[in-house]
Design a protein around this motif. Structure first.
Motif, PDB file in Angstrom:
ATOM      1  N   ALA A  42      32.285  32.755 -48.574  1.00  0.00           N
ATOM      2  CA  ALA A  42      31.838  32.364 -47.234  1.00  0.00           C
ATOM      3  C   ALA A  42      31.794  30.837 -47.217  1.00  0.00           C
ATOM      4  CB  ALA A  42      30.473  32.973 -46.929  1.00  0.00           C
ATOM      5  N   ARG A  43      32.904  30.203 -46.818  1.00  0.00           N
ATOM      6  CA  ARG A  43      33.059  28.761 -46.988  1.00  0.00           C
ATOM      7  C   ARG A  43      32.035  27.969 -46.178  1.00  0.00           C
ATOM      8  NH1 ARG A  43      37.208  26.161 -49.273  1.00  0.00           N
ATOM      9  NH2 ARG A  43      37.430  23.932 -48.848  1.00  0.00           N
ATOM     10  N   LYS A  44      31.816  28.368 -44.916  1.00  0.00           N
ATOM     11  CA  LYS A  44      30.889  27.642 -44.051  1.00  0.00           C
ATOM     12  C   LYS A  44      29.473  27.676 -44.623  1.00  0.00           C
ATOM     13  CE  LYS A  44      29.274  27.526 -39.248  1.00  0.00           C
ATOM     14  NZ  LYS A  44      29.368  28.173 -37.916  1.00  0.00           N
ATOM     15  N   HIS A  45      29.063  28.849 -45.097  1.00  0.00           N
ATOM     16  CA  HIS A  45      27.722  28.980 -45.676  1.00  0.00           C
ATOM     17  C   HIS A  45      27.621  28.208 -46.988  1.00  0.00           C
ATOM     18  CE1 HIS A  45      28.278  32.438 -42.986  1.00  0.00           C
ATOM     19  NE2 HIS A  45      26.953  32.415 -42.810  1.00  0.00           N
ATOM     20  N   ALA A  46      28.711  28.206 -47.755  1.00  0.00           N
ATOM     21  CA  ALA A  46      28.706  27.464 -49.014  1.00  0.00           C
ATOM     22  C   ALA A  46      28.556  25.965 -48.770  1.00  0.00           C
ATOM     23  CB  ALA A  46      29.988  27.756 -49.794  1.00  0.00           C
ATOM     24  N   ASP A  47      29.217  25.432 -47.711  1.00  0.00           N
ATOM     25  CA  ASP A  47      29.072  24.011 -47.381  1.00  0.00           C
ATOM     26  C   ASP A  47      27.631  23.677 -47.029  1.00  0.00           C
ATOM     27  OD1 ASP A  47      31.762  23.706 -47.811  1.00  0.00           O
ATOM     28  OD2 ASP A  47      32.323  23.857 -45.687  1.00  0.00           O
ATOM     29  N   THR A  48      26.999  24.561 -46.259  1.00  0.00           N
ATOM     30  CA  THR A  48      25.595  24.341 -45.885  1.00  0.00           C
ATOM     31  C   THR A  48      24.693  24.312 -47.118  1.00  0.00           C
ATOM     32  OG1 THR A  48      26.016  25.496 -43.789  1.00  0.00           O
ATOM     33  CG2 THR A  48      23.712  25.210 -44.454  1.00  0.00           C
ATOM     34  N   VAL A  49      24.919  25.258 -48.033  1.00  0.00           N
ATOM     35  CA  VAL A  49      24.095  25.333 -49.244  1.00  0.00           C
ATOM     36  C   VAL A  49      24.312  24.100 -50.107  1.00  0.00           C
ATOM     37  CG1 VAL A  49      23.763  26.608 -51.399  1.00  0.00           C
ATOM     38  CG2 VAL A  49      23.938  27.844 -49.245  1.00  0.00           C
ATOM     39  N   MET A  50      25.551  23.641 -50.231  1.00  0.00           N
ATOM     40  CA  MET A  50      25.820  22.462 -51.052  1.00  0.00           C
ATOM     41  C   MET A  50      25.143  21.215 -50.489  1.00  0.00           C
ATOM     42  SD  MET A  50      29.735  22.839 -52.481  1.00  0.00           S
ATOM     43  CE  MET A  50      30.496  23.234 -50.911  1.00  0.00           C
ATOM     44  N   VAL A  51      25.173  21.070 -49.149  1.00  0.00           N
ATOM     45  CA  VAL A  51      24.499  19.932 -48.523  1.00  0.00           C
ATOM     46  C   VAL A  51      22.990  20.002 -48.765  1.00  0.00           C
ATOM     47  CG1 VAL A  51      23.957  18.838 -46.319  1.00  0.00           C
ATOM     48  CG2 VAL A  51      26.308  19.572 -46.797  1.00  0.00           C
ATOM     49  N   ALA A  52      22.425  21.222 -48.595  1.00  0.00           N
ATOM     50  CA  ALA A  52      20.980  21.384 -48.788  1.00  0.00           C
ATOM     51  C   ALA A  52      20.582  21.102 -50.238  1.00  0.00           C
ATOM     52  CB  ALA A  52      20.563  22.792 -48.379  1.00  0.00           C
ATOM     53  N   THR A  56      22.181  19.233 -52.396  1.00  0.00           N
ATOM     54  CA  THR A  56      22.340  17.804 -52.655  1.00  0.00           C
ATOM     55  C   THR A  56      21.143  17.016 -52.135  1.00  0.00           C
ATOM     56  OG1 THR A  56      24.750  18.045 -52.504  1.00  0.00           O
ATOM     57  CG2 THR A  56      23.849  15.820 -52.323  1.00  0.00           C
ATOM     58  N   GLY A  57      20.714  17.340 -50.904  1.00  0.00           N
ATOM     59  CA  GLY A  57      19.539  16.662 -50.345  1.00  0.00           C
ATOM     60  C   GLY A  57      18.295  16.929 -51.162  1.00  0.00           C
ATOM     61  N   LEU A  58      18.126  18.192 -51.605  1.00  0.00           N
ATOM     62  CA  LEU A  58      16.965  18.532 -52.429  1.00  0.00           C
ATOM     63  C   LEU A  58      17.003  17.791 -53.762  1.00  0.00           C
ATOM     64  CD1 LEU A  58      14.419  20.262 -52.791  1.00  0.00           C
ATOM     65  CD2 LEU A  58      15.885  22.096 -53.668  1.00  0.00           C
ATOM     66  N   ALA A  59      18.200  17.663 -54.337  1.00  0.00           N
ATOM     67  CA  ALA A  59      18.334  16.945 -55.605  1.00  0.00           C
ATOM     68  C   ALA A  59      17.952  15.476 -55.448  1.00  0.00           C
ATOM     69  CB  ALA A  59      19.767  17.078 -56.122  1.00  0.00           C
ATOM     70  N   ILE A  60      18.357  14.851 -54.306  1.00  0.00           N
ATOM     71  CA  ILE A  60      18.007  13.447 -54.061  1.00  0.00           C
ATOM     72  C   ILE A  60      16.499  13.284 -53.916  1.00  0.00           C
ATOM     73  CG2 ILE A  60      18.239  11.553 -52.414  1.00  0.00           C
ATOM     74  CD1 ILE A  60      21.078  12.592 -51.839  1.00  0.00           C
ATOM     75  N   VAL A  61      15.894  14.212 -53.182  1.00  0.00           N
ATOM     76  CA  VAL A  61      14.438  14.151 -52.996  1.00  0.00           C
ATOM     77  C   VAL A  61      13.721  14.282 -54.334  1.00  0.00           C
ATOM     78  CG1 VAL A  61      12.449  15.319 -51.979  1.00  0.00           C
ATOM     79  CG2 VAL A  61      14.522  14.971 -50.622  1.00  0.00           C
ATOM     80  N   LEU A  62      14.139  15.240 -55.167  1.00  0.00           N
ATOM     81  CA  LEU A  62      13.495  15.440 -56.465  1.00  0.00           C
ATOM     82  C   LEU A  62      13.712  14.246 -57.391  1.00  0.00           C
ATOM     83  CD1 LEU A  62      14.333  19.207 -57.109  1.00  0.00           C
ATOM     84  CD2 LEU A  62      12.092  18.244 -56.605  1.00  0.00           C
ATOM     85  N   ALA A  63      14.848  13.559 -57.231  1.00  0.00           N
ATOM     86  CA  ALA A  63      15.132  12.405 -58.082  1.00  0.00           C
ATOM     87  C   ALA A  63      14.351  11.170 -57.655  1.00  0.00           C
ATOM     88  CB  ALA A  63      16.638  12.107 -58.070  1.00  0.00           C
ATOM     89  N   VAL A  64      14.060  11.045 -56.342  1.00  0.00           N
ATOM     90  CA  VAL A  64      13.418   9.832 -55.817  1.00  0.00           C
ATOM     91  C   VAL A  64      11.903   9.984 -55.762  1.00  0.00           C
ATOM     92  CG1 VAL A  64      13.226   8.318 -53.809  1.00  0.00           C
ATOM     93  CG2 VAL A  64      15.475   9.155 -54.522  1.00  0.00           C
ATOM     94  N   VAL A  65      11.447  11.108 -55.236  1.00  0.00           N
ATOM     95  CA  VAL A  65      10.006  11.313 -55.020  1.00  0.00           C
ATOM     96  C   VAL A  65       9.391  11.917 -56.277  1.00  0.00           C
ATOM     97  CG1 VAL A  65       8.269  12.427 -53.577  1.00  0.00           C
ATOM     98  CG2 VAL A  65      10.450  11.687 -52.576  1.00  0.00           C
TER      99      VAL A  65
END
Length: 655
Positions: A574-584, A586-595
């Motif tokens: 499910a390519r569209k859903h996979a893109d959404t999950v990858m973006v989410a 990535t954002g979660l990884a940035i938050v965990l790395a910064v905060v």
């Protein structure tokens, strides 16, 4: 003549007092030990002849009696104890366990041992420390328990004599066995068990869907299987048990067309072989033959692993350990001949298979390795010397110095065996404690599924009082308690006191346990009563069970669908859903790395409590703030899954 005897007695006393310095009160027993050592030094050099005419069993049995009762006071107290035991035995009604005692003991032994002298466990083990023929010091107590279970845990002379003669018969029988075809045995390799011949029961090797009967031979190095030919046996297949550390042997089931119907086989597996070697031991009822072969094969494998692990590189010491293992297997054969109707547990007569199962068995083997380095293998009563005198072996590699006095060996044994005996006793006591603990769980294992569920629910009842309290805290029914919990949680997380909080919880548990001990809850709580009564009728119970099965089936289906949807996202089905999950992600990884993580946890705690408060629930209901959950549900349900096809046979993979 009388003067010569007197002179001999005087010389024994003089030699004893010159070499030994017994403690006060131990003079008689130590003198018996000294005289026994002197006598056994000469007797062991012609032990085969002495066993055949019965003189060895008579002398060693008298030695055990003398060691157990070295003085008149000891004999008097022993007689009183035995009299009390006999009276107690008469008063006790025979239990149902005696129904399983073999006929050899129930029919013949009571006639042979009536009012006859008998020896105890300590004397039997002591004799094994001098001459490792009838027992080995490392497993002698377990051997004694099996041999004396039907006779009140006392060893009588007739049974002792028969056991020794059965061992002699087994040795002579093994000497007559033919060498496997196409094999040249090593100088220190000896046949220990054979089956599959015309005079023994069948052994069958399974290769795929075909079966091949044949002869199976076990030595102290390998297994040999010879498939039956038209006239004679084919060349033997060798399974080396001494070199491959990753070799494994375990029980398995066989049957027609590969169906696992009969649990009477073993499979030997090795990384070097693509398929395991399956050997079946057909029997009408039980699987005692399979268990016997499995125990013997494991014993040989574990012995070589022991020699490798503890780096026993000296050929003489390695052969001494081989000899002790061979004698253990011969004892097991002799016991099986005596107890044909109910064969004994094989591991009780073995060393490595026994301590591989017993608790703290690894400690015992460590002490055994240390004591092995101090043993003088050249003295006449060592295991290797006994086998050599019984024409079952030749000298091991290297020169073995003969003629050393046995008392030198005894001095070494006293020093090295004390720690070994301590380890053995600790292992045995631990095993008894585990058996007692396991016996308390047998009742639960016999219960059905419904009863097990009821017991589980009854045991989880204390948690029911915790769940309402958690619900009250989360839903703000008691605001003061909720605010206290929030403040405590935030403080612990902010100050990073998680370790201290866990320590406080553990100490609280310790305090509760001490309070339970002070209130003597152990005496009050002897059992837990579970009531199975129900207000439902039979039909209602059946319908309830049916709905429960339907619910379990729906849960399994939901779990399968969830896993398949996640798999579709991971491989971008499910390519569209996979893109959404990858973006989410990535954002979660940035938050965990910064905060800092503690701030994320604190924010999660505040969000969870605030969203469950009454004002927020009111605002959420009025603003129709359920659309977020609805959108998420719709997004999840729109993920396609990978089709699943159930087949009876795996398709062949293209090369």
């Amino acid at each position: 003549m009388g003067g010569q005897v007197k002179a001999s007695e005087d010389s024994l006393v003089e030699g004893f007092e010159a070499e030994w310095k017994p403690e006060i009160g131990q003079y008689s027993k130590k003198f018996v030990e000294y005289c026994s050592i002197k006598a056994l030094t000469n007797m062991c050099q012609s032990i085969e002849e002495k066993i055949s005419d019965g003189s060895f069993s008579r002398l060693t049995f008298d030695m055990m009696l003398a060691w157990e009762m070295p003085s008149a006071a000891d004999e008097e107290s022993h007689t009183e104890c035995m009299g009390k035991e006999n009276e107690d035995r008469k008063a006790v009604k025979v239990t149902s366990d005696h129904d399983e005692i073999p006929l050899f003991y129930t029919d013949i032994m009571p006639l042979l041992v009536n009012n006859e002298p008998s020896v105890g466990e300590d004397a039997f083990v002591w004799m094994g420390s001098l001459v490792p023929l009838v027992s080995d010091v490392i497993n002698g107590r377990f051997t004694y328990e099996i041999l004396t279970a039907p006779t009140g845990n006392r060893l009588h002379s007739p049974a002792y004599d028969i056991f020794l003669k059965e061992m002699d018969k087994c040795i002579k029988h093994l000497q007559k066995q033919a060498t496997p075809k196409g094999v040249e045995l090593a100088d220190d390799e000896f046949i220990l068990h054979v089956e599959g011949t015309a005079s023994t029961q069948r052994v069958v090797r399974h290769i795929g869907k075909t079966s091949w009967p044949g002869r199976l031979t076990l030595t102290n190095y390998a297994l040999y299987f010879e498939a039956s030919g038209v006239i004679t046996y084919e060349d033997a297949l060798k399974i080396d048990l001494s070199k491959d550390a990753e070799l494994s042997v375990k029980p398995t089931a066989t049957g027609p067309w590969g169906a696992p119907l009969f649990d009477k086989a073993i499979v030997v597996e090795s990384p070097e072989q693509s398929e395991g070697i399956v050997l079946e031991f057909p029997e009408i009822t039980s699987s005692t033959r399979r268990d016997h072969w499995l125990a013997l094969t494991k014993e040989i494998m574990l012995m070589h692993k022991f020699l490798s692990k503890f780096k026993v590189e000296c050929p003489i010491q390695a052969w001494e350990m081989n000899a002790r293992t061979i004698l253990c297997i011969i004892r097991l054969h002799a016991a099986r001949e005596m107890l044909r109707i109910l064969p004994p547990d094989p591991t009780k007569f073995l060393i490595f298979a026994l301590y591989d199962e017993l608790p703290k068995g690894d400690y015992v083997l460590e002490e055994l390795a240390e004591s092995l380095k101090k043993v003088n293998c050249g003295h006449p009563s060592s295991a290797s010397s006994i086998l050599r005198c019984m024409n079952l072996s030749i000298a091991a590699s290297g020169e073995v110095k003969e003629g050393k006095e046995l008392e030198e060996h005894k001095h070494i044994s006293d020093e090295s065996c004390s720690s070994l005996e301590t380890a053995i006793n600790q292992s045995k006591e631990q095993a008894k404690a585990i058996e007692i603990a396991k016996s308390t769980t047998e009742g639960l294992k016999d219960e059905g599924i419904s009863d097990s569920i009821l017991v589980l629910l009854e045991l989880l009842k204390p948690l029911k009082s915790v769940l309402p309290w958690i619900r009250e805290v989360v839903s703000w029914e008691k605001p003061a308690t909720t605010l206290t919990v929030i403040a405590t949680t935030l403080l612990i997380v902010y100050k990073e006191w998680v370790g201290q909080a866990i320590a406080a919880c553990l100490l609280t548990i310790v305090v509760k346990m001490l309070q339970a001990r002070k209130k003597r809850l152990t005496d009050k709580c002897n059992e837990i009563v579970v009531c199975t009564a129900s207000d439902q009728s039979t039909v209602e119970s059946i319908v309830s069970a049916q709905y429960s099965l339907i619910t379990i089936h729906e849960m399994l289906q939901a779990a399968n669908i969830m896993i398949l949807k996640i798999w579709s996202i991971l491989i971008s089905k499910a390519r569209k859903h996979a893109d959404t999950v990858m973006v989410a992600l990535t954002g979660l990884a940035i938050v965990l790395a910064v905060v800092p993580f503690k701030y994320i946890v604190m924010g999660g705690v505040l969000y969870g409590f605030i969203m469950n408060s009454k004002p927020m629930k009111y605002l959420g209901n009025n603003s129709n703030d359920q659309s977020g959950n609805r959108r998420l549900k719709e997004w999840w349900e729109s993920i396609p899954i990978i089709p699943v096809r159930v087949v009876d046979k795996l398709p062949e993979c293209p090369k």
